[in-house]
Design an enzyme around this catalytic site. Structure first.
Site, PDB file in Angstrom:
ATOM      1  N   HIS A   1       0.913   5.150   6.498  1.00  0.00           N
ATOM      2  CA  HIS A   1       0.753   5.708   5.152  1.00  0.00           C
ATOM      3  C   HIS A   1       1.060   7.210   5.169  1.00  0.00           C
ATOM      4  O   HIS A   1       1.349   7.773   6.213  1.00  0.00           O
ATOM      5  CB  HIS A   1      -0.677   5.435   4.668  1.00  0.00           C
ATOM      6  CG  HIS A   1      -0.983   3.967   4.629  1.00  0.00           C
ATOM      7  ND1 HIS A   1      -1.636   3.312   5.660  1.00  0.00           N
ATOM      8  CD2 HIS A   1      -0.683   3.023   3.710  1.00  0.00           C
ATOM      9  CE1 HIS A   1      -1.735   2.019   5.363  1.00  0.00           C
ATOM     10  NE2 HIS A   1      -1.163   1.811   4.189  1.00  0.00           N
TER      11      HIS A   1
ATOM     12  N   SER B   1       0.811  -1.219   0.000  1.00  0.00           N
ATOM     13  CA  SER B   1       0.000   0.000   0.000  1.00  0.00           C
ATOM     14  C   SER B   1       0.848   1.275   0.000  1.00  0.00           C
ATOM     15  O   SER B   1       0.387   2.329  -0.424  1.00  0.00           O
ATOM     16  CB  SER B   1      -0.952   0.008   1.201  1.00  0.00           C
ATOM     17  OG  SER B   1      -0.220  -0.118   2.395  1.00  0.00           O
TER      18      SER B   1
ATOM     19  N   ASP C   1      -3.307   6.500  11.915  1.00  0.00           N
ATOM     20  CA  ASP C   1      -2.511   5.831  10.885  1.00  0.00           C
ATOM     21  C   ASP C   1      -1.175   6.570  10.758  1.00  0.00           C
ATOM     22  O   ASP C   1      -1.112   7.675  10.210  1.00  0.00           O
ATOM     23  CB  ASP C   1      -3.279   5.861   9.554  1.00  0.00           C
ATOM     24  CG  ASP C   1      -2.475   5.283   8.389  1.00  0.00           C
ATOM     25  OD1 ASP C   1      -1.280   4.984   8.564  1.00  0.00           O
ATOM     26  OD2 ASP C   1      -3.064   5.135   7.291  1.00  0.00           O
TER      27      ASP C   1
END
Ligand SMILES: *[C@@H]1O[C@H](CO)[C@@H](O)[C@H](O)[C@H]1NC(C)=O
Ligand SMILES: *[C@@H]1O[C@H](CO)[C@@H](O)[C@H](O)[C@H]1NC(C)=O
Ligand SMILES: *[C@@H]1O[C@H](CO)[C@@H](O)[C@H](O)[C@H]1NC(C)=O
Ligand SMILES: *[C@@H]1O[C@H](CO)[C@@H](O)[C@H](O)[C@H]1NC(C)=O
Ligand SMILES: *[C@@H]1O[C@H](CO)[C@@H](O)[C@H](O)[C@H]1NC(C)=O
Length: 441
Positions: A423, A180, A420
């Site tokens: 990312h 990702s 998060d």
């Protein structure tokens, strides 16, 4: 000063180098074997005997029963047998060490606040933006994270030019391959490129393991292939994969090879998927579903070597290969703010201590990757994003993204608990990774 600068080889003579290499190889293998037994509950009984296997690059019938998918299971799991990959370094067309043609190391530098030239596109105008990465849309109001430029110490990175990039891509297929983080870089690339295309001359295929952006005007594609563990695995479906039991074929990249071979420029990454505990190995000569278990670093090394073998023996030498190094995480604020207990949540500025290094960038992994890429030499261009991204504790979405599961009240009461910090927001840090990619193409 950088604490982790690459060491110069102290032996310039070929004979000494190859002797040193043999010794190092032995030491290295011994030390990585020992790693497996680091678990204090597991008393080391006998060291497995090291045997070497060649990666299995032979063609396979397309729907062979042995192809791993999310339904694959191990019938049994035993200890790691000590099998290693022997990859064909001799097949490298060019054996010389990576020569640094650059006047300076573009990866050594600092972040400079520059709201004149950044961001390079606007979040809301990019039609390919992902809800996982659109931080402003999801409520982030401090926007400084969009305005930082990477400034190498002794030179400049080539200025991003969308027309020049399209000229390089004309008639070609550019493919990002990985997890990702790599997908975020691919989305950043689409956002950077789309302004020079017209709406009716571009298209994108629906989400699948391989997603393809096509530009008719330039007769080019920019693609993303989901392959978080590089080699064949039970996690090769971008949506339906299992995280609890990761099974790989350590000696085979075949499942992806057919797609990879169509690309002209390949950009690989792999890292975080190896950091979730042990991995199950199912060698391709297995007939009974008998797995072996190995720690993530050891398994990643096998996968990197199989990949390196594929690059040297199977991939057309005219094709460009780039490897993007580990993307750091910022899970522990005490690493940059001693005594604090949070993570990247509410961070608004980069770390300004030169050479800062956190636990989100694993040094043993870096040394292993250095070693494999070092042997590949100039065949693979390294986009070394680790140190520059390490400074950017402010660049993660934290709570400002779409979360797939409904958040519980106790989570909402403590935002750091569901932040998060892995990312990256867009526009943001991955745009600079792409600027570096552009610099090296
Ligand atoms: C850029 O930042 C400076 C300093 O923070 C500020 O004074 C200026 O208004 C900003 N310019 C733009 C175009 O945002
Ligand atoms: C488009 O690019 C491919 C190579 O990827 C080439 O074979 C083909 O001739 C090109 N088509 C046109 C119309 O330029
Ligand atoms: C390579 O993989 C194929 C497909 O799994 C298998 O049939 C074959 O036996 C393997 N070859 C070797 C030498 O392991
Ligand atoms: C697991 O064992 C069963 C019974 O021996 C066998 O039928 C099956 O094919 C095995 N699974 C795999 C993945 O080989
Ligand atoms: C990446 O950069 C770090 C320093 O930041 C260095 O220690 C490491 O060896 C580099 N890795 C590669 C593969 O060039």
């Amino acid at each position: 000063m950088h604490r982790w600068s690459r060491k110069k080889s102290p032996f310039p003579l070929v004979a000494l180098v190859s002797l040193g290499f043999i010794v190092c190889t032995i030491l290295y293998h011994e030390s990585s074997i020992r790693q497996i037994y680091r678990d204090p509950d597991q008393v080391p009984q006998k060291q497995p005997k090291i045997t070497y296997v060649r990666p299995n690059q032979s063609a396979r019938r397309s729907k062979a029963p042995g192809v791993l998918d999310r339904f694959s299971r191990c019938n049994s799991t035993r200890e790691y047998s000590g099998r290693k990959i022997r990859w064909d370094e001799a097949a490298l067309v060019s054996r010389q060490r990576r020569v640094d043609l650059e006047r300076c190391n573009v990866f050594s530098g600092r972040w400079v606040f520059d709201n004149m030239s950044f961001p390079m596109y606007s979040e809301s105008e990019c039609p390919y933006m992902s809800d996982q990465l659109a931080c402003h849309k999801h409520g982030r109001s401090d926007l400084d994270y969009q305005y930082w430029r990477w400034q190498p110490h002794h030179c400049n990175i080539k200025r991003w030019s969308v027309t020049e990039m399209w000229d390089k891509l004309r008639g070609k297929r550019l493919m990002f391959v990985g997890d990702s983080l790599n997908r975020g870089q691919w989305i950043s690339m689409l956002c950077l490129l789309h302004s020079a295309t017209s709406k009716d001359k571009r298209s994108i295929t629906p989400n699948a393991p391989l997603t393809i952006f096509t530009s008719e005007e330039y007769n080019a594609t920019v693609e993303f292939l989901w392959a978080p563990l590089l080699v064949e695995s039970n996690s090769d479906d971008p949506v339906n994969h299992r995280l609890d039991e990761r099974i790989i074929r350590p000696d085979s990249i075949l499942k992806h090879a057919a797609q990879l071979e169509h690309a002209d420029i390949l950009v690989f990454n792999t890292y975080l998927w190896w950091r979730q505990g042990p991995v199950k190995l199912l060698w391709s000569d297995d007939r009974n579903g008998d797995c072996e278990e190995l720690d993530g670093l050891g398994a990643m090394e096998l996968a990197m070597e199989t990949w390196a073998d594929w690059v040297t023996t199977k991939l057309d030498p005219r094709k460009k290969v780039l490897f993007v190094t580990m993307s750091p995480t910022h899970l522990w604020s005490q690493e940059w703010k001693p005594g604090s207990e949070g993570n990247c949540y509410s961070e608004r500025a980069p770390i300004d201590v030169e050479g800062h290094w956190g636990t989100g960038s694993d040094l043993p992994t870096m040394r292993m990757v250095d070693q494999v890429l070092g042997k590949l030499g100039p065949r693979v261009s390294v986009v070394n994003i680790t140190q520059l991204s390490e400074y950017r504790k402010d660049g993660h979405p934290s709570i400002y993204r779409k979360f797939w599961e409904t958040l519980k009240p106790e989570q909402l009461a403590n935002p750091a608990s569901y932040s998060d910090c892995i990312h990256w927001c867009l526009p943001g840090v991955p745009d600079v990774w792409n600027q570096l990619l552009f610099h090296f193409l």
